[in-house]
Design a protein around this motif. Structure first.
Motif, short mmCIF file in Angstrom:
data_model
loop_
_atom_site.label_atom_id
_atom_site.label_comp_id
_atom_site.label_asym_id
_atom_site.label_seq_id
_atom_site.Cartn_x
_atom_site.Cartn_y
_atom_site.Cartn_z
N SER A 167 0.84 -1.21 0.00
CA SER A 167 0.00 0.00 0.00
C SER A 167 0.87 1.25 0.00
O SER A 167 0.58 2.22 -0.71
N GLN B 31 -8.87 -0.10 -1.09
CA GLN B 31 -9.30 -1.36 -0.49
C GLN B 31 -10.70 -1.23 0.12
O GLN B 31 -11.53 -2.10 -0.03
N ASP C 5 -5.47 -0.98 -4.91
CA ASP C 5 -4.91 -1.48 -3.65
C ASP C 5 -5.83 -2.54 -3.05
O ASP C 5 -6.81 -2.22 -2.40
N GLU C 6 -5.49 -3.80 -3.27
CA GLU C 6 -6.29 -4.92 -2.77
C GLU C 6 -7.78 -4.66 -2.93
O GLU C 6 -8.52 -4.62 -1.95
MG LIG Z 1 -2.24 -2.62 2.22
#
Ligand SMILES: [Mg+2]
Ligand SMILES: Nc1ncnc2c1ncn2[C@@H]1O[C@H](COP(=O)(O)OP(=O)(O)OP(=O)(O)O)[C@@H](O)[C@H]1O
Lengths: 363, 263, 248
Positions: B45, B88, B165-166
């Motif tokens: 991240s 995320q 990000d994820e």
């Molecule tokens: Mg992360």
């Protein structure tokens, strides 16, 4: 000239040791408490935290120093030195007393705490002393009003505040319990009370009690009657606010706590008394410290009917000339600030965060 | 040699005492899809947040189409319009409807007229198959739909590159498929992307290169085939094994949604 | 006591001064309106400064808020009232007056003079500090993710705060803020301390001295305040419901 004899010095010192030490220890404990360590572990807390605690504690000590010096300011320097000597001796006596009381909780780190306390206490007193002297020499007028207000007003302000908070506490906690656990009628009663006393301006309340019921405090002298009306008005209103605070606190104790207590076989009252209430009181601390600040500030409304307290004393002092009025009001504002800010700082938001960490509140 | 779209040179980043990135470098060509993976706390991240300068790196340079965006006097806002980001936890603007979430950047940053912005926003929502949900607030959408709005929000700005990000790790398993599908679609349409994800199925489908990041350093890089057949480092092997045990693989999910589409 | 006297007679005597009660009420609401508005603007400014201002500005905002919240309103009022005098600044003010008549009674209303100005100013400065705290709470609760998402679209910090953070924060703050807003009218009685402002409490004092019925007078004034505060509360609640958005 409060302290005339050595006996009074010693008495004062002992009281200090017994009151100041437990308070300081509790402050230390709050800051150094970790989740699974119920006793003080100063060695483990970070340097930053210890430093912060010391700073706050130093501020408190400076205030204490100023107060002591106020009452002793007409005494010669030799008397003051004597006074400090007694203070230090009494700190040691107090230490032994406190050590035996808090032995288990303090453990090994006690001496460390003690030494910090003595040092901070000493520094605080010295700074307080210097403040008094400097004020007197550099700003004679500031010093004059400062100590004038402290000497003649502080006692009454604290008296009004403490009594009103006490009355408010009794009313508030009963109303909160009624509202949370009571039936429909009780609920209605307590919410009506809250609406009523939160909605009427404080000044109107004071005037109602002071002039609306001439026979209310018939057994008191006239000045005391006014004081009693102020306490009554502030107390009843504080009850409404405290009811809100305690209701919020009771409601935010996790419902599972009640169930768990019942499952051990406690009845509802026992469960409330031994499980819910102790947690609720702790959760109420931040709100309560706020309420304390509100009450001590609003006690200044008493000056409207000529009751002695800090603002009224400052008012009288300032009457001599208009230029001095701004000064006296500025100084009295600083005094109130000294009494509100450290308290709300220590017990306000930070305490909330600490409680959250311990898993209390927000359930 | 042509200047790559994104060039990251020796990026270092620390939070207080903690050194998170320790000299990361890679390049990204037009239409590339780069997948970054690695254990939790390895700095993935942080790397993405360095690339769009939400957390500027301590040292190192980042070039976007040859412009050094880490230089001191760069207009960061202008740079960020050229770099999209999908979060995320979605981070949709809670007070705006889906369509307004997508069009706010077009209107406030690009200065488009209301109608024009709305048209473009609808187009973007269409690409993630959410056009009929345009007038719903985020709270009225499922997690998968919210994330697709997040993707549309980034797409609508027509950035040079989108960072993910994820994007699926906060979603329930049954919602992951639709988000991966949307990502697949836009990847195939030629969007340049940097994706932090542990969805190996997605990586195998579209990644041009994969990077394994651990403890702030690039341990190993290669094609998806390389990682599925013969990863060199032991740490990568162990990590991939754990992934298989924990997540399984969502390739099936992808196929499923493709079939649904076919019907 | 009240039960001995003739209640109806007392009520009629006090209500005979309805024109004074009415003009007092108008002045109270006038001061309340300004204090609330100015306090809100100041509060919003302070809250934004405190959250996004960096070390120095947020320190200044915090200092201001703590000082205003830590000292009594009465002392603040006196301090401001006598400040021009101490600093040798002339304190003459524009005087704005208006008059109208209803039911054949001429009602003249002073809307602005020096004491009224000081009253409004003090209340605004004080209320601003309290409102700032509510606003700060709601801004913080919106969360950093929203700001980051806006910035990732290329929006500037200022524009992100204005278009993304504030619309959410202002909606979230309404319930807590309503409390402050609804109960502010009762603090206007404070100007009684500097005298000469003919708001509701002043009028009550006047009527009380004329009629010698303090209890009845103050109870009527209390009821007026209660009705006002309850109505404002209800109104704000209604507004909150109307502006509600799913999930906020
Ligand atoms: Mg992360
Ligand atoms: N704002 C911050 N301040 C301090 N430390 C941070 C901050 N953000 C991240 N870290 C730390 O930096 C390290 C790397 O964080 P990062 O979020 O980049 O990891 P990640 O690879 O994305 O992990 P995950 O898979 O859990 O998301 C972690 O140890 C984290 O605790």
């Amino acid at each position: 000239m409060l302290f005339q004899t050595e006996l009074e010095f010693i008495g004062m010192g002992i009281v200090n040791s017994i009151i100041i030490f437990p308070i300081s220890i509790y402050i230390m404990r709050w800051y150094s408490k970790k989740k699974d360590m119920p006793h003080i572990q100063l060695w483990d807390t970070s340097l930053k935290t210890a430093y912060k605690v010391s700073l706050v504690w130093l501020m408190v000590n400076i205030l204490i120093g100023i107060l002591f010096n106020t009452f002793a300011k007409n005494i010669t320097i030799y008397f003051l030195i004597q006074y400090y000597v007694y203070m230090i001796i009494d700190l040691f006596i107090g230490t032994i007393v406190v050590k035996s009381i808090y032995k288990k909780e303090l453990g090994e780190s006690f001496m460390f705490v003690f030494i910090i306390q003595v040092i901070l206490f000493g520094i605080g007193l010295i700074i307080g002393f210097i403040t008094v002297l400097l004020l007197g020499y550099i700003f004679p007028e500031v010093s004059d009003v400062f100590f004038f207000v402290l000497e003649f007003g502080l006692f009454f302000t604290l008296l009004i505040t403490a009594s009103s908070l006490l009355i408010g506490f009794a009313i508030g906690i009963s109303l909160a319990i009624m509202r949370v656990y009571g039936g429909k009628e009780l609920h209605w009663l307590s919410s009506g009370y809250e609406k009523l006393f939160r909605g009427i301006p404080l000044l109107v309340l004071i005037f109602i009690f002071a002039f609306g019921f001439p026979g209310l405090f018939w057994y008191l002298e006239s000045l005391d009657r006014l004081l009693a009306s102020v306490i009554m008005a502030l107390g009843l209103r504080s009850g409404a606010y405290q009811s809100q605070i305690f209701r919020g606190a009771i409601l935010s104790v996790n419902p599972g706590q009640m169930e768990a207590a019942r499952s051990v076989g406690m009845n509802k009252i026992q469960a409330f008394r031994h499980v819910v209430l102790p947690q609720a009181l702790r959760l109420a601390v931040p709100g309560w410290s706020n309420e304390y600040a509100v009450v001590i500030k609003d006690s200044s409304f008493a000056s409207a009917i000529g009751t002695f307290e800090m603002t009224f004393i400052a008012y009288i002092w300032g009457l001599r000339s208009v230029e001095l009025f701004t000064l006296s009001m500025g100084v009295v504002a600083v005094l109130y600030f000294l009494f509100t800010f450290p308290v709300t700082r220590l017990f306000g938001e930070r305490q909330t965060k600490k409680l959250k960490k311990l898993g209390m509140g927000g359930g | 040699m042509d200047e790559p779209l994104l060039r990251i040179v020796d990026v270092w980043k620390s939070y207080e005492d903690l050194q998170v990135l320790k000299g990361v470098s890679f390049e990204l060509a037009e239409r590339d899809v780069k997948v970054i993976f690695g254990p939790s706390g390895s700095g993935k991240s942080t790397l993405l947040r360095c690339i769009n300068m939400l957390n500027p790196p301590d040292s190192g340079e980042i070039y976007l189409r040859g412009d050094n965006i880490t230089a001191p006097n760069v207009d960061l806002n202008a740079i960020r319009t050229r770099i999209g980001m999908v979060f995320q936890h979605f981070n949709l603007f809670a007070h705006l409807k889906a369509i307004d979430n997508v069009s706010i950047g077009l209107r406030r940053v690009k200065g488009l007229e209301k109608q024009e912005a709305r048209r473009k926003a609808l187009e973007a929502l269409n690409r993630v198959r959410l056009a009929e949900w345009a007038d719903h607030y985020p709270a009225q959408l499922s997690g998968g739909q919210q994330q697709r709005v997040g993707i549309a929000r980034a797409l609508a700005m027509e950035p040079d590159v989108i960072l993910f990000d994820e994007p699926t790790s906060a979603l329930d398993p049954e919602l992951i498929g639709e988000v991966l599908q949307a990502m697949l679609d836009i990847a195939k349409a030629g969007t340049t992307m940097v994706v932090v994800t542990h969805e190996m199925g997605f990586a195998r489908a579209v990644a041009s290169e994969m990077i394994f990041l651990d403890d702030g350093v690039v341990i190993e890089r290669g094609t998806p085939e390389h990682f599925s057949v013969s990863p060199k480092s032991k740490r990568v092997k162990r990590f991939l094994n754990q992934l298989d045990v924990l997540y399984g693989s969502h390739e099936k999910l992808l196929k499923l949604s493709e079939e649904e589409e076919g019907k | 006591m009240i039960f001995q006297a003739n209640l109806i007679e007392e009520l009629l005597a006090v209500l005979g001064y309805w024109d004074r009660l009415f003009s007092g009420f108008l002045l109270t609401m006038w001061m309340y309106g300004w204090a609330l508005l100015l306090g809100f603007i100041l509060g919003l400014f302070l809250a934004i400064l405190r959250v996004y201002g960096g070390t120095i500005f947020s320190g200044v905002a915090t200092g201001y808020i703590e000082i205003m919240r830590g000292t009594p309103l009465v002392a603040q009022l006196f301090f401001i009232f006598f400040l021009p005098n101490t600093l040798n600044i002339p304190s003459e003010m524009w005087v704005i007056e208006t008059s109208f008549s209803i039911f054949n009674k001429e009602i003249s209303l002073k809307l602005l003079d020096y004491p009224i100005f000081v009253g409004i100013l003090t209340l605004s400065l004080n209320s601003g500090a309290y409102q700032a705290e509510y606003l700060r709470g709601s801004i913080v609760s919106v969360g950093a993710g929203q700001l980051e998402a806006a910035q990732s679209l290329g929006m500037s910090r200022l524009s992100s705060i204005r278009h993304v953070v504030l619309p959410q924060a202002l909606r979230r703050v309404i319930p807590a803020w309503s409390n402050e807003a609804a109960y502010l009218p009762k603090y206007t009685v404070l100007v009684y301390f500097i005298g000469g402002v003919e708001e509701l409490f002043f009028q009550a004092d006047f009527i009380q001295h004329k009629t010698f019925f303090p209890l009845t007078t103050y109870i009527i004034v209390s009821i007026m305040f209660l009705i006002t505060i309850t109505s404002i509360s209800k109104l704000l609640e209604f507004i909150h419901k109307r502006t509600a958005i799913p999930g906020l």
